[in-house]
Design an enzyme around this catalytic site. Structure first.
Site, mmCIF file in Angstrom:
data_model
loop_
_atom_site.group_PDB
_atom_site.id
_atom_site.type_symbol
_atom_site.label_atom_id
_atom_site.label_comp_id
_atom_site.label_asym_id
_atom_site.label_seq_id
_atom_site.Cartn_x
_atom_site.Cartn_y
_atom_site.Cartn_z
ATOM 1 N N PRO A 78 35.969 50.299 27.574
ATOM 2 C CG PRO A 78 35.554 48.177 26.752
ATOM 3 C CD PRO A 78 36.674 49.085 27.113
ATOM 4 C CG ASN A 79 30.359 49.214 28.052
ATOM 5 O OD1 ASN A 79 29.638 49.727 27.185
ATOM 6 N ND2 ASN A 79 30.814 47.986 27.957
ATOM 7 N NE ARG A 87 29.281 49.076 32.734
ATOM 8 C CZ ARG A 87 30.527 48.625 32.719
ATOM 9 N NH1 ARG A 87 31.546 49.455 32.867
ATOM 10 N NH2 ARG A 87 30.771 47.346 32.563
ATOM 11 C CE1 TYR A 138 32.036 47.982 37.302
ATOM 12 C CE2 TYR A 138 29.917 47.960 36.156
ATOM 13 C CZ TYR A 138 31.160 47.389 36.415
ATOM 14 O OH TYR A 138 31.527 46.225 35.789
ATOM 15 C CG ASN A 167 38.819 50.339 34.789
ATOM 16 O OD1 ASN A 167 38.709 49.205 34.310
ATOM 17 N ND2 ASN A 167 37.907 50.868 35.592
ATOM 18 C CB ALA A 224 34.719 44.172 28.861
ATOM 19 C CD GLU A 244 44.380 44.462 36.451
ATOM 20 O OE1 GLU A 244 45.283 43.869 37.087
ATOM 21 O OE2 GLU A 244 43.438 43.874 35.897
ATOM 22 C CG HIS A 270 39.630 46.342 37.696
ATOM 23 N ND1 HIS A 270 39.220 46.392 36.387
ATOM 24 C CD2 HIS A 270 40.758 45.589 37.711
ATOM 25 C CE1 HIS A 270 40.052 45.696 35.640
ATOM 26 N NE2 HIS A 270 41.005 45.207 36.425
ATOM 27 N NE ARG A 313 31.383 42.385 38.869
ATOM 28 C CZ ARG A 313 31.321 43.302 37.900
ATOM 29 N NH1 ARG A 313 32.302 44.190 37.751
ATOM 30 N NH2 ARG A 313 30.296 43.333 37.077
HETATM 31 C C1 DQA Z 1 35.730 47.009 35.655
HETATM 32 C C2 DQA Z 1 35.552 45.510 35.893
HETATM 33 C C3 DQA Z 1 35.391 44.758 34.573
HETATM 34 O O1 DQA Z 1 35.188 43.364 34.834
HETATM 35 C C4 DQA Z 1 34.186 45.268 33.815
HETATM 36 O O2 DQA Z 1 34.095 44.644 32.552
HETATM 37 C C5 DQA Z 1 34.168 46.749 33.687
HETATM 38 C C6 DQA Z 1 34.600 47.569 34.817
HETATM 39 C C7 DQA Z 1 35.783 47.802 36.968
HETATM 40 O O3 DQA Z 1 36.272 48.932 36.944
HETATM 41 O O4 DQA Z 1 35.306 47.325 37.994
HETATM 42 O O5 DQA Z 1 33.715 47.294 32.674
HETATM 43 O O6 DQA Z 1 36.958 47.199 34.975
#
Ligand code: DQA
Length: 157
Positions: free
Chosen positions: A19-20, A27, A32, A83, A86, A107, A109, A116
């Site tokens: 998501p997002n 964003r 990011y 990825n 959230a 995994e 990110h 964080r």
């Molecule tokens: C994320 C890190 C997550 O904590 C966050 O909710 C994201 C992006 C990252 O790529 O840094 O949406 O996965």
């Protein structure tokens, strides 16, 4: 008699985004960066190709859809880069789906969740992953492809 051509094609590397992440670029750019998801896809495709792999790149804002994408990877992916955004920190359903994969799971990110907020320090995805790469922006994805290419080469050898 002429030999039949070998039609066995290597399975693609699946790259799933939660998501997002569709709004990357606009964003929270201070966290990011300004790279869009389309830019990430393009860079991943090129890097995978340099190792002889194709990719299937997908994004969803919905948990159930991510679970279904992971389920499809059971028979259709050489490796899974995920990825989960959230959902990383909340989804037992994503973890349970990842646990069904026999292919390597990385995994990924963009940011480094360990630096964080506390709620980002728990990762359900990590419990179902071969390894984690975080904190390098777009390069986290490219490093994950390097890791997967090395793992798959080792497996073949
Ligand atoms: C994320 C890190 C997550 O904590 C966050 O909710 C994201 C992006 C990252 O790529 O840094 O949406 O996965």
């Amino acid at each position: 008699m002429a030999k039949k051509p070998n039609k066995t094609k290597a399975l693609p590397i699946h790259i799933l985004n939660g998501p997002n992440l569709n709004l990357l670029g606009s964003r929270e750019p201070d966290i990011y960066g300004k790279t869009s998801l389309a830019d990430i896809e393009k860079a991943c495709r090129a890097r995978a190709k340099s190792h002889g792999f194709s990719i299937l790149f997908d994004q969803s804002n919905k948990g159930g859809e991510l679970v279904e994408m992971i389920q499809r990877a059971r028979t259709a992916a050489a490796a899974e880069l995920v990825n989960a955004a959230a959902y990383t920190h909340t989804s037992v359903a994503v973890l349970d789906a990842l646990k069904m994969l026999t292919a390597p799971v990385i995994e990924v990110h963009l940011s480094n969740p360990a630096r964080r907020e506390n709620f980002r320090h728990t990762s359900y995805v990590a419990m179902g992953a071969t390894g984690t790469i975080a904190g390098f922006g777009l390069n986290s994805y490219l490093l994950a492809i390097e890791a997967v290419a090395a793992l798959l080469k080792d497996k073949k050898a």
